[in-house]
Design a protein around this motif. Structure first.
Motif, PDB file in Angstrom:
ATOM      1  N   TYR A 146      35.953  38.672  45.121  1.00  0.00           N
ATOM      2  CA  TYR A 146      36.374  38.788  43.719  1.00  0.00           C
ATOM      3  C   TYR A 146      35.439  39.677  42.918  1.00  0.00           C
ATOM      4  N   PHE A 147      34.178  39.718  43.290  1.00  0.00           N
ATOM      5  CA  PHE A 147      33.271  40.627  42.611  1.00  0.00           C
ATOM      6  C   PHE A 147      33.680  42.071  42.864  1.00  0.00           C
ATOM      7  N   LYS A 148      34.036  42.397  44.111  1.00  0.00           N
ATOM      8  CA  LYS A 148      34.464  43.752  44.445  1.00  0.00           C
ATOM      9  C   LYS A 148      35.774  44.094  43.729  1.00  0.00           C
ATOM     10  N   GLU A 149      36.720  43.150  43.735  1.00  0.00           N
ATOM     11  CA  GLU A 149      37.994  43.389  43.073  1.00  0.00           C
ATOM     12  C   GLU A 149      37.804  43.579  41.567  1.00  0.00           C
ATOM     13  N   ALA A 150      36.924  42.777  40.976  1.00  0.00           N
ATOM     14  CA  ALA A 150      36.668  42.898  39.540  1.00  0.00           C
ATOM     15  C   ALA A 150      36.052  44.250  39.207  1.00  0.00           C
ATOM     16  N   THR A 151      35.112  44.697  40.040  1.00  0.00           N
ATOM     17  CA  THR A 151      34.471  45.993  39.818  1.00  0.00           C
ATOM     18  C   THR A 151      35.491  47.124  39.881  1.00  0.00           C
ATOM     19  N   ASN A 152      36.375  47.074  40.875  1.00  0.00           N
ATOM     20  CA  ASN A 152      37.412  48.101  41.007  1.00  0.00           C
ATOM     21  C   ASN A 152      38.378  48.062  39.817  1.00  0.00           C
TER      22      ASN A 152
END
Length: 203
Positions: A146-152
């Motif tokens: 979710y951190f990666k998805e949020a960053t994207n």
């Protein structure tokens, strides 16, 4: 172009029920601003004062997003529950113009997006807790995902709104994120806290 630096901190907290509210109360509110629908981001929250390094690049906006997982004292076991705090790091954030209302509105949506993804993550964490899953690796995998998805997603927001300059796209995004916050209201920090307490007490 005005340089804006903001830093969002996603805190994942593991606790046993008695510690559940203590961490959010003890967070240094001089350094951090917790996400709160009733207390929106203000230019006064941008307290970093050394502009020299980044103003020269002329960025309209630049996001510096951080992730940390915090373990409240206690032993990891099946009665544990996890929650997520979204905090704005004041001392890592600055602005050179406190009169730009449209830009502040754009930056505020970054904060809201962080909360939206925290709500997605809270739901997943609760599902693991409800299944008495005590495999920490699975929790950390969710955190990283979710951190990666949020960053994207934050990057997509800046691209489509051209850092807030495209007013039509800015209005569309603001409406969409507001709706997402409403749809996922059951997974606000406070509501998740209640669910965590109930889950732990019933085990």
């Amino acid at each position: 172009m005005m340089a804006i630096i903001h830093s969002l901190l996603l805190l994942i907290c593991l606790w046993i029920c008695p510690f559940s509210i203590a961490f959010s109360q003890e967070l240094d509110l001089i350094k951090y601003k917790l996400w709160d629908i009733k207390d929106t981001l203000q230019w006064s929250d941008y307290t970093f004062s050394d502009l020299n390094q980044d103003l020269e690049y002329g960025f309209q906006a630049k996001a510096v997003t951080s992730l940390a997982h915090i373990y409240v004292p206690g032993v990891w076991h099946v009665d544990s529950c996890m929650n997520v705090l979204v905090a704005f790091r004041k001392r890592y954030s600055f602005t050179g113009d406190t009169t730009h209302a449209d830009l502040l509105a754009h930056e505020s949506i970054h904060f809201d997006i962080a909360e939206v993804f925290a709500r997605y993550l809270r739901k997943e964490l609760l599902n693991l807790s409800e299944s008495s899953n005590n495999n920490l690796d699975e929790y950390l995998t969710l955190r990283n995902r979710y951190f990666k998805e949020a960053t994207n997603y934050q990057d997509l927001y800046d691209q489509e709104t051209v850092y807030g300059l495209n007013t039509k796209e800015q209005r569309r995004w603001a409406s969409h994120i507001k709706a997402e916050l409403k749809i996922w209201e059951d997974y606000s920090f406070e509501n998740t806290l209640l669910q965590c307490n109930s889950l732990v007490n019933n085990k």
